[in-house]
Design a protein around this motif. Structure first.
Motif, PDB file in Angstrom:
ATOM      1  N   ILE A   1      13.847  13.511  18.114  1.00 42.27           N
ATOM      2  CA  ILE A   1      13.526  13.406  19.542  1.00 42.27           C
ATOM      3  C   ILE A   1      12.186  12.703  19.720  1.00 42.27           C
ATOM      4  O   ILE A   1      12.032  11.818  20.581  1.00 42.27           O
ATOM      5  CB  ILE A   1      13.494  14.799  20.194  1.00 42.27           C
ATOM      6  N   ASP A   2      11.189  13.065  18.902  1.00 40.79           N
ATOM      7  CA  ASP A   2       9.868  12.431  18.994  1.00 40.79           C
ATOM      8  C   ASP A   2       9.966  10.927  18.769  1.00 40.79           C
ATOM      9  O   ASP A   2       9.317  10.135  19.467  1.00 40.79           O
ATOM     10  CB  ASP A   2       8.911  13.042  17.966  1.00 40.79           C
ATOM     11  N   ARG A   3      10.763  10.526  17.792  1.00 40.30           N
ATOM     12  CA  ARG A   3      10.888   9.084  17.493  1.00 40.30           C
ATOM     13  C   ARG A   3      11.617   8.347  18.611  1.00 40.30           C
ATOM     14  O   ARG A   3      11.249   7.225  18.966  1.00 40.30           O
ATOM     15  CB  ARG A   3      11.597   8.895  16.153  1.00 40.30           C
ATOM     16  N   TYR A   4      12.652   8.962  19.146  1.00 41.54           N
ATOM     17  CA  TYR A   4      13.349   8.318  20.262  1.00 41.54           C
ATOM     18  C   TYR A   4      12.428   8.192  21.480  1.00 41.54           C
ATOM     19  O   TYR A   4      12.437   7.170  22.178  1.00 41.54           O
ATOM     20  CB  TYR A   4      14.603   9.102  20.635  1.00 41.54           C
ATOM     21  N   LEU A   5      11.630   9.213  21.750  1.00 47.02           N
ATOM     22  CA  LEU A   5      10.702   9.145  22.877  1.00 47.02           C
ATOM     23  C   LEU A   5       9.650   8.070  22.658  1.00 47.02           C
ATOM     24  O   LEU A   5       9.291   7.335  23.594  1.00 47.02           O
ATOM     25  CB  LEU A   5      10.035  10.507  23.088  1.00 47.02           C
TER      26      LEU A   5
ATOM     27  N   SER B   1      10.061   5.401  20.876  1.00 51.09           N
ATOM     28  CA  SER B   1      10.766   4.128  21.051  1.00 51.09           C
ATOM     29  C   SER B   1      10.933   3.805  22.535  1.00 51.09           C
ATOM     30  O   SER B   1      10.727   2.661  22.974  1.00 51.09           O
ATOM     31  CB  SER B   1      12.136   4.214  20.370  1.00 51.09           C
ATOM     32  N   TYR B   2      11.287   4.821  23.322  1.00 53.04           N
ATOM     33  CA  TYR B   2      11.484   4.634  24.754  1.00 53.04           C
ATOM     34  C   TYR B   2      10.195   4.203  25.446  1.00 53.04           C
ATOM     35  O   TYR B   2      10.220   3.385  26.379  1.00 53.04           O
ATOM     36  CB  TYR B   2      12.003   5.948  25.341  1.00 53.04           C
ATOM     37  N   LEU B   3       9.064   4.734  24.984  1.00 52.16           N
ATOM     38  CA  LEU B   3       7.778   4.442  25.627  1.00 52.16           C
ATOM     39  C   LEU B   3       7.062   3.238  25.029  1.00 52.16           C
ATOM     40  O   LEU B   3       6.024   2.824  25.547  1.00 52.16           O
ATOM     41  CB  LEU B   3       6.872   5.672  25.526  1.00 52.16           C
ATOM     42  N   SER B   4       7.588   2.691  23.937  1.00 55.50           N
ATOM     43  CA  SER B   4       6.873   1.609  23.242  1.00 55.50           C
ATOM     44  C   SER B   4       6.718   0.359  24.106  1.00 55.50           C
ATOM     45  O   SER B   4       5.791  -0.429  23.899  1.00 55.50           O
ATOM     46  CB  SER B   4       7.594   1.252  21.934  1.00 55.50           C
ATOM     47  N   ASP B   5       7.603   0.161  25.088  1.00 57.40           N
ATOM     48  CA  ASP B   5       7.493  -0.990  25.989  1.00 57.40           C
ATOM     49  C   ASP B   5       6.524  -0.738  27.140  1.00 57.40           C
ATOM     50  O   ASP B   5       6.321  -1.608  27.984  1.00 57.40           O
ATOM     51  CB  ASP B   5       8.873  -1.342  26.572  1.00 57.40           C
ATOM     52  N   ARG B   6       5.932   0.475  27.173  1.00 55.31           N
ATOM     53  CA  ARG B   6       5.073   0.830  28.306  1.00 55.31           C
ATOM     54  C   ARG B   6       3.636   1.109  27.858  1.00 55.31           C
ATOM     55  O   ARG B   6       2.892   1.815  28.542  1.00 55.31           O
ATOM     56  CB  ARG B   6       5.662   2.029  29.041  1.00 55.31           C
ATOM     57  N   VAL B   7       3.272   0.595  26.702  1.00 55.00           N
ATOM     58  CA  VAL B   7       1.894   0.738  26.222  1.00 55.00           C
ATOM     59  C   VAL B   7       0.953   0.094  27.238  1.00 55.00           C
ATOM     60  O   VAL B   7       1.193  -1.016  27.727  1.00 55.00           O
ATOM     61  CB  VAL B   7       1.726   0.093  24.832  1.00 55.00           C
ATOM     62  N   GLY B   8      -0.116   0.801  27.577  1.00 53.17           N
ATOM     63  CA  GLY B   8      -1.070   0.326  28.580  1.00 53.17           C
ATOM     64  C   GLY B   8      -0.870   0.957  29.937  1.00 53.17           C
ATOM     65  O   GLY B   8      -1.781   0.919  30.779  1.00 53.17           O
ATOM     66  N   GLN B   9       0.298   1.565  30.185  1.00 52.26           N
ATOM     67  CA  GLN B   9       0.556   2.209  31.471  1.00 52.26           C
ATOM     68  C   GLN B   9      -0.065   3.602  31.495  1.00 52.26           C
ATOM     69  O   GLN B   9      -0.345   4.205  30.464  1.00 52.26           O
ATOM     70  CB  GLN B   9       2.056   2.299  31.731  1.00 52.26           C
TER      71      GLN B   9
ATOM     72  N   GLU C   1      -0.878   3.728  22.216  1.00 52.53           N
ATOM     73  CA  GLU C   1      -0.048   3.320  21.083  1.00 52.53           C
ATOM     74  C   GLU C   1       1.191   4.192  21.028  1.00 52.53           C
ATOM     75  O   GLU C   1       1.138   5.403  21.262  1.00 52.53           O
ATOM     76  CB  GLU C   1      -0.843   3.459  19.780  1.00 52.53           C
ATOM     77  N   ALA C   2       2.337   3.570  20.737  1.00 56.14           N
ATOM     78  CA  ALA C   2       3.597   4.300  20.524  1.00 56.14           C
ATOM     79  C   ALA C   2       4.251   3.710  19.288  1.00 56.14           C
ATOM     80  O   ALA C   2       4.543   2.521  19.243  1.00 56.14           O
ATOM     81  CB  ALA C   2       4.519   4.152  21.737  1.00 56.14           C
ATOM     82  N   VAL C   3       4.462   4.547  18.284  1.00 58.06           N
ATOM     83  CA  VAL C   3       4.996   4.079  17.002  1.00 58.06           C
ATOM     84  C   VAL C   3       6.361   4.718  16.779  1.00 58.06           C
ATOM     85  O   VAL C   3       6.448   5.873  16.324  1.00 58.06           O
ATOM     86  CB  VAL C   3       4.046   4.434  15.834  1.00 58.06           C
TER      87      VAL C   3
ATOM     88  N   VAL D   1       8.659   4.435  14.529  1.00 59.59           N
ATOM     89  CA  VAL D   1       9.047   4.824  13.182  1.00 59.59           C
ATOM     90  C   VAL D   1       8.451   6.166  12.762  1.00 59.59           C
ATOM     91  O   VAL D   1       9.005   6.864  11.919  1.00 59.59           O
ATOM     92  CB  VAL D   1       8.675   3.715  12.172  1.00 59.59           C
ATOM     93  N   THR D   2       7.316   6.569  13.363  1.00 54.68           N
ATOM     94  CA  THR D   2       6.730   7.879  13.061  1.00 54.68           C
ATOM     95  C   THR D   2       6.887   8.870  14.215  1.00 54.68           C
ATOM     96  O   THR D   2       6.739  10.067  14.018  1.00 54.68           O
ATOM     97  CB  THR D   2       5.225   7.745  12.756  1.00 54.68           C
ATOM     98  N   GLY D   3       7.162   8.360  15.419  1.00 57.65           N
ATOM     99  CA  GLY D   3       7.235   9.229  16.593  1.00 57.65           C
ATOM    100  C   GLY D   3       5.878   9.563  17.177  1.00 57.65           C
ATOM    101  O   GLY D   3       5.763  10.443  18.026  1.00 57.65           O
ATOM    102  N   GLY D   4       4.827   8.861  16.745  1.00 54.58           N
ATOM    103  CA  GLY D   4       3.476   9.164  17.193  1.00 54.58           C
ATOM    104  C   GLY D   4       3.112   8.472  18.497  1.00 54.58           C
ATOM    105  O   GLY D   4       3.442   7.301  18.704  1.00 54.58           O
ATOM    106  N   LEU D   5       2.420   9.208  19.374  1.00 54.70           N
ATOM    107  CA  LEU D   5       1.884   8.652  20.615  1.00 54.70           C
ATOM    108  C   LEU D   5       0.385   8.905  20.644  1.00 54.70           C
ATOM    109  O   LEU D   5      -0.054  10.042  20.469  1.00 54.70           O
ATOM    110  CB  LEU D   5       2.526   9.315  21.843  1.00 54.70           C
TER     111      LEU D   5
END
Length: 747
Positions: free
Chosen positions: A614-618, A620-628, A695-697, A699-703
């Motif tokens: 779930i963390d990784r999917y989230l 991935s979902y947020l990776s296009d919104r870095v800076g928001q 930052e949204a990664v 592959v690790t699920g890190g935000l």
């Protein structure tokens, strides 16, 4: 002898004497004495090693491409015949020899990933090069790592994908398994630890880490979840056939239905409520709960049984399920599909108008579901929007079920189980595996109806086996520790609430705390903190009760398709009632403690894998919104930063301490707060914040987040003299620390 032996003579002697192959042994064997002769022998052995004719390891020489007579091996999965094979734990080159492990009476149980010390004997004319006999078991496989492979002229390196992993692994030439640059790989430690980067050998290539549906694949490998059934298990499942009535009770006249999520992958429970016509039980019901009879197909000691016990449970991901049983069983013969005969274990429970249990009766039967329904359509029907399919079932099935639920709900209110309210996230994926949206699952009375029926059936199973004096696995949930309660009380008081102190803790006390927080800004915080204060549930042959459900006797009976614990309970009921030879075996009883630990561990493994996915999917979902920017609430505080749960998705991110503010912060572990050295700003769990996604990664699920506002206002600027301007966070003098009083902020 006066002259040195030839290279061929030395090579032959090493082959014939693999256990006596040091330089001293060779010199003694060929009567080589004196300094000059020994120096010449050393030169000759070095030359043979460079030519590749022999290999040297730990002062021992051996023929190139061979293994020493005593070696450390790594076990592979059993083959279709159930035979165990292994590979050498250390091997230079690509084609490690295959080794057949010969088990002897008294040897401990061995399985995939185990490391053993074994005595080897070379064999000819077989698919395997050696036969091995166990000396002793060394434990599980070497340290494993999952990561991205980066190729170099010296082999390559692996960048681990685990959150917080800060060291790379070096992959020597010859141990890369020809992995491509940027490929996701699984590797294990190769050789002993030394200074510098640890060495690894790649054992599996998993493809493009950003490919469709790679997220759950990462979790499967990272947590060691078995996702491939051995051929023997599949063959056994394929031989299974539908069940006829025989000695079973015929329940096909009952209007049993299944009610599941709309995307359910298996159906293992059916329900029916029949109003009780007994004048002495006015307003009461006969509540039927019928469960798939998995025990008929998965018999003790079979290949299916061994595999199910090893897996412990099914593991569910947004894009796939790793089932406990092959699909021919879990998705077909055991699943209670509509309008087909299915074997079942059923209990008829008599309840009164207040939901109190008056009695129960278990049976082994044959049923036929009247409908495969889902929660949404059942709730819509009771609310007035009746689908044509449900119209014939409204008076005979749906309305009586809701009436029985009203009684069960009354009994639940009296019992006071823990009433946590934590919305469940649902990841919506495209066919290609891309995250389309993140939503919170709707929760209807239809869900609660089924939950209450299942809880009651589980109670009946435990009580029945206690009555029969039969061994079983209880579902145990012990009360929280005093330390965790104190931490919960600190958070509650910091939020302006109270938790009773100085008395025997009951779930009713925690429910009063949750009721205080309901509807406030701290609602979610108190629910999460209460959940974190709980102990983990587990399985045990000894009964210690279930604190969270406020029940003295509780066992899992209702989901044998996806939980091995339930299968054990079914077998115990079969044995207790004499319903067949497929009941609890003597081996099952003897190994209940070990089984309890195995399935408790596998349950936690699955939960961790599902959470990481779930963390990784989230991410991935947020990776296009870095800076928001996003709003959220502080969900945890540590000396290295703040954890923030975002309102929109429920994703958790970290605000590193360097991003909290331009001053030094004191961390108070008791109150879980950070307090600014210059401004006195106190940040604790529950604080409302606005953050920027830095930052949204995936592959690790890190935000990683940056703190912008707290409690609706900008961060206060620290008051400093000229020396401190522009320098960022600084640590106050020791004397100032000693005098400072930490102020706890109520939110």
């Amino acid at each position: 002898m006066d002259q040195l032996p030839s290279k061929e003579q030395i090579r032959q002697w090493i082959t014939d004497n693999p256990g006596l192959a040091s330089k001293r042994d060779i010199a003694k064997a060929f009567s080589i004495k004196g300094g000059p002769a020994r120096i010449e022998l050393k030169r000759l052995l070095k030359e043979m090693e460079q030519e590749g004719g022999i290999q040297k390891r730990k002062r021992q020489f051996r023929e190139a491409g061979t293994l020493p007579p005593v070696s450390i091996l790594r076990l592979l999965p059993p083959d279709a015949a159930g035979d165990l094979f292994a590979r050498p734990n250390e091997w230079e080159g690509e084609d490690a020899p295959l080794i057949h492990v010969i088990a002897r009476t008294g040897d401990p149980a061995l399985g995939q990933g185990d490391r053993i010390l074994a005595r080897l004997e070379k064999v000819e004319g077989e698919a395997h090069a050696y036969e091995a006999r166990l000396i002793r078991k060394l434990g599980t496989s070497a340290i494993r790592v999952l990561g991205i492979f980066r190729r170099s002229h010296e082999g390559g390196r692996i960048l681990p994908i685990d959150k917080g992993a800060d060291k790379e692994w070096r992959v020597p030439p010859g141990l890369t398994l020809e992995a491509e640059d940027g490929e996701l790989v699984e590797a294990e430690q190769a050789g002993p630890k030394r200074l510098g980067l640890p060495s690894a050998r790649i054992v599996a290539r998993l493809g493009d880490p950003s490919g469709p549906k790679a997220v759950s694949l990462i979790a499967i490998h990272q947590h060691g979840i078995p996702d491939q059934f051995p051929e023997a298990v599949l063959a056994e499942a394929d031989r299974a056939e539908p069940v006829t009535l025989g000695d079973r009770e015929d329940l096909r006249h009952l209007d049993l239905v299944t009610i599941d999520p709309v995307d359910a992958r298996d159906r293992d429970d059916a329900v029916l409520a029949i109003p009780d016509t007994d004048p002495g039980n006015a307003g009461g019901f006969h509540l039927w709960v019928a469960i798939a009879d998995v025990a008929h197909y998965v018999t003790p000691g079979s290949a299916l049984d061994r595999e199910a016990r090893k897996r412990g449970n099914s593991t569910y991901f947004p894009d796939r399920v790793v089932p406990m049983l092959p699909d021919v069983l879990s998705g077909d013969l055991c699943s209670l599909h509509e309008a087909v005969d299915r074997p079942c274990m059923a209990v008829c429970i008599t309840i009164d108008a207040q939901g109190g249990k008056r009695g129960h009766r278990f049976t082994r039967g044959l049923m036929r579901s009247r409908g495969s329904l889902h929660y949404g359509q059942v709730q819509a029907a009771i609310d007035g929007a009746v689908e044509p399919k449900l119209e014939p079932l409204m008076d005979s099935v749906i309305r009586p079920l809701y009436a029985a639920y009203a009684a069960l709900k009354h009994a639940r209110a009296v019992r006071q189980p823990l009433e946590l309210d934590l919305p469940e996230r649902k990841i919506i994926l495209s066919d290609e595996g891309k995250v389309l949206s993140v939503a919170f699952r709707e929760r209807f009375d239809a869900h609660k109806l089924i939950e209450e029926a299942m809880v009651l059936a589980n109670v009946c199973a435990a009580e029945e086996l206690i009555r029969l004096k039969r061994p079983l696995l209880f579902r145990i949930h012990e009360e929280p520790s005093q330390e965790k309660l104190d931490a919960l009380r600190e958070v509650a008081e910091a939020s302006g609430f109270t938790l009773a102190k100085g008395q025997v803790l009951k779930t009713a006390h925690l429910n009063r705390l949750l009721a205080q927080a309901e509807g406030t800004d701290q609602d979610e915080l108190i629910n999460i903190t209460t959940l974190r204060s709980m102990t983990q549930a587990y399985y045990s042959p000894q009964n210690f009760g279930h604190f969270g459900l406020a029940l003295r006797n509780y066992a899992h009976f209702t989901s044998p398709i996806r939980r091995y614990s339930d299968l054990i309970v079914h077998r115990a009921l079969i044995a207790g009632h004499g319903w067949g030879a497929d009941g609890l075996s003597a081996w099952d009883v003897e190994n209940l403690d070990e089984t309890a630990k195995l399935i408790s561990d596998s349950e936690r493994r699955s939960m961790a894998a599902e959470r990481d996915t779930i963390d990784r999917y989230l991410a991935s979902y947020l990776s296009d919104r870095v800076g928001q920017t996003f709003t959220g609430r502080v969900s945890g505080v540590q000396k290295f930063g703040l954890f923030v749960k975002l309102d929109e998705t429920g994703a958790d991110g970290l605000v590193p301490i360097r991003e909290v503010g331009r001053e030094f912060f004191f961390f108070d572990a008791d109150s879980q707060t950070l307090t600014g050295a210059d401004t006195g700003l106190t940040i604790g769990p529950g604080a409302r914040v606005t953050v920027r996604l830095a930052e949204a990664v995936p592959v690790t699920g890190g935000l990683l987040l940056e703190l912008i506002e707290i409690d609706g206002g900008a961060l206060p600027a620290p008051k400093r003299g000229k020396a401190g301007q522009g320098r960022g966070p600084r640590k106050p003098a020791r004397a100032a620390i000693a005098k400072r009083k930490v102020v706890r902020k109520r939110h």
